[in-house]
Design a protein around this motif. Structure first.
Motif, PDB file in Angstrom:
ATOM      1  N   LYS A   1      26.914  47.278  30.386  1.00  0.00           N
ATOM      2  CA  LYS A   1      27.801  47.151  31.620  1.00  0.00           C
ATOM      3  C   LYS A   1      28.754  46.070  31.511  1.00  0.00           C
ATOM      4  CE  LYS A   1      25.160  47.324  35.302  1.00  0.00           C
ATOM      5  NZ  LYS A   1      24.250  46.810  36.387  1.00  0.00           N
ATOM      6  N   ILE A   2      29.922  46.377  31.996  1.00  0.00           N
ATOM      7  CA  ILE A   2      31.038  45.689  32.041  1.00  0.00           C
ATOM      8  C   ILE A   2      31.427  44.865  33.368  1.00  0.00           C
ATOM      9  CG2 ILE A   2      33.569  45.340  31.410  1.00  0.00           C
ATOM     10  CD1 ILE A   2      33.397  47.830  29.557  1.00  0.00           C
ATOM     11  N   ALA A   3      31.594  45.706  34.498  1.00  0.00           N
ATOM     12  CA  ALA A   3      31.794  45.314  35.731  1.00  0.00           C
ATOM     13  C   ALA A   3      30.913  46.006  36.552  1.00  0.00           C
ATOM     14  CB  ALA A   3      33.099  45.136  35.885  1.00  0.00           C
ATOM     15  N   ASP A   4      30.616  45.417  37.927  1.00  0.00           N
ATOM     16  CA  ASP A   4      30.156  46.208  38.910  1.00  0.00           C
ATOM     17  C   ASP A   4      30.261  45.508  40.387  1.00  0.00           C
ATOM     18  OD1 ASP A   4      28.224  44.326  38.920  1.00  0.00           O
ATOM     19  OD2 ASP A   4      26.419  45.783  39.041  1.00  0.00           O
ATOM     20  N   SER A   5      30.101  46.095  41.505  1.00  0.00           N
ATOM     21  CA  SER A   5      30.306  45.680  42.673  1.00  0.00           C
ATOM     22  C   SER A   5      29.711  46.921  43.730  1.00  0.00           C
ATOM     23  CB  SER A   5      31.543  45.275  42.802  1.00  0.00           C
ATOM     24  OG  SER A   5      31.748  44.722  44.068  1.00  0.00           O
TER      25      SER A   5
ATOM     26  N   ASN B   1      30.548  50.876  38.915  1.00  0.00           N
ATOM     27  CA  ASN B   1      30.318  50.277  37.909  1.00  0.00           C
ATOM     28  C   ASN B   1      31.132  50.486  36.705  1.00  0.00           C
ATOM     29  OD1 ASN B   1      28.860  51.775  36.044  1.00  0.00           O
ATOM     30  ND2 ASN B   1      26.998  50.922  36.873  1.00  0.00           N
TER      31      ASN B   1
ATOM     32  N   GLN C   1      31.360  41.598  39.810  1.00  0.00           N
ATOM     33  CA  GLN C   1      30.812  40.863  38.801  1.00  0.00           C
ATOM     34  C   GLN C   1      31.239  41.250  37.538  1.00  0.00           C
ATOM     35  OE1 GLN C   1      29.143  38.139  39.686  1.00  0.00           O
ATOM     36  NE2 GLN C   1      27.213  38.766  40.209  1.00  0.00           N
ATOM     37  N   ILE C   2      31.792  40.462  36.565  1.00  0.00           N
ATOM     38  CA  ILE C   2      32.416  40.628  35.346  1.00  0.00           C
ATOM     39  C   ILE C   2      31.283  40.247  34.296  1.00  0.00           C
ATOM     40  CG2 ILE C   2      34.235  40.504  33.703  1.00  0.00           C
ATOM     41  CD1 ILE C   2      35.047  41.837  36.188  1.00  0.00           C
ATOM     42  N   TYR C   3      30.739  40.995  33.311  1.00  0.00           N
ATOM     43  CA  TYR C   3      29.755  40.570  32.571  1.00  0.00           C
ATOM     44  C   TYR C   3      30.543  40.784  30.878  1.00  0.00           C
ATOM     45  CZ  TYR C   3      26.686  42.382  36.219  1.00  0.00           C
ATOM     46  OH  TYR C   3      26.438  42.465  37.554  1.00  0.00           O
ATOM     47  N   ARG C   4      31.753  40.770  30.685  1.00  0.00           N
ATOM     48  CA  ARG C   4      32.497  40.551  29.305  1.00  0.00           C
ATOM     49  C   ARG C   4      33.353  39.749  29.520  1.00  0.00           C
ATOM     50  NH1 ARG C   4      33.414  46.337  26.062  1.00  0.00           N
ATOM     51  NH2 ARG C   4      34.345  45.345  24.476  1.00  0.00           N
ATOM     52  N   GLU C   5      33.742  39.208  28.404  1.00  0.00           N
ATOM     53  CA  GLU C   5      35.129  38.587  28.289  1.00  0.00           C
ATOM     54  C   GLU C   5      36.234  39.253  28.250  1.00  0.00           C
ATOM     55  OE1 GLU C   5      34.842  35.828  24.849  1.00  0.00           O
ATOM     56  OE2 GLU C   5      33.287  34.489  25.876  1.00  0.00           O
TER      57      GLU C   5
ATOM     58  N   GLN D   1      30.968  50.873  32.368  1.00  0.00           N
ATOM     59  CA  GLN D   1      30.221  50.859  31.067  1.00  0.00           C
ATOM     60  C   GLN D   1      30.975  50.983  29.961  1.00  0.00           C
ATOM     61  OE1 GLN D   1      26.537  52.833  31.859  1.00  0.00           O
ATOM     62  NE2 GLN D   1      26.171  51.930  33.804  1.00  0.00           N
TER      63      GLN D   1
END
Length: 194
Positions: free
Chosen positions: A46-50, A35, A62-66, A37
């Motif tokens: 969290k910005i992205a994880d997989s 991930n 998964q992307i959690y931020r624009e 952060q």
């Protein structure tokens, strides 16, 4: 996890930047969790994880931020992200985290620092140019000295060789007492024995 040789980047407000991160494992990977952060004043967002199931398989990230895009590839052990149109709010520390169950759940992380600037700084290269010129001039002077030295030694060797030839040539002509070939002495008859 590694963010490369330079763990920070200065970028202009409004530009797009790559936050690099790669992973390595000598025993391979299986279900590698990673991930990204962002440290927002002590709070890790969290910005992205997989999860990468195995080597060579593209993860579903998964992307959690624009304005964030995953640009990595499991083929190259790359889990880098791209930040589009950065702002001053994007400045700070980003952590790339990874955990490989094949390594008994060991956690690995690397920190990348992003510095956002209004405009890039103009760097004064005067001192660098002076140093480079002095070093270049010294090298040229040394090469010139060595060239003149070698040329002088070559000329002296040729002169010495020519003088040696003259001595060898003149030694037969000057030896007139013994009546050697090329001598100017008159030949005398050998005295008879009584």
């Amino acid at each position: 996890m590694s963010v490369g040789k330079v763990p920070f980047l200065e970028a202009v407000n409004g530009s797009t930047v790559l936050l690099p991160c790669t992973y390595a494992s000598c025993i391979g990977i299986k279900n590698l969790y990673f991930n990204w952060q962002f440290n927002d004043n002590g709070t890790m967002l969290k910005i992205a994880d997989s999860v990468i199931p195995s080597e060579g398989v593209l993860p579903k990230v998964q992307i959690y931020r624009e304005r964030v895009e995953f640009v990595g590839s499991s083929v190259g052990n790359n889990v880098s992200i791209l930040l589009w149109n950065i702002t001053f709010d994007d400045e700070g520390q980003y952590t790339c985290f990874g955990r490989n169950p094949k390594e008994k759940g060991k956690n690995h992380s690397a920190i990348f620092t992003l510095i956002v600037l209004e405009e890039l700084r103009v760097v004064d290269n005067t001192l660098t140019i002076i140093i480079a010129s002095a070093v270049g001039g010294s090298i040229a002077l040394l090469m010139g000295f060595m060239l003149i030295k070698n040329f002088t030694l070559f000329v002296l060797a040729k002169i010495a060789e020519k003088n040696k030839e003259c001595l060898v040539t003149s030694s037969g002509i000057d030896n007139t007492e013994n009546g050697l070939s090329g001598s100017k002495a008159d030949s005398k008859a050998t005295p008879k024995k009584k």
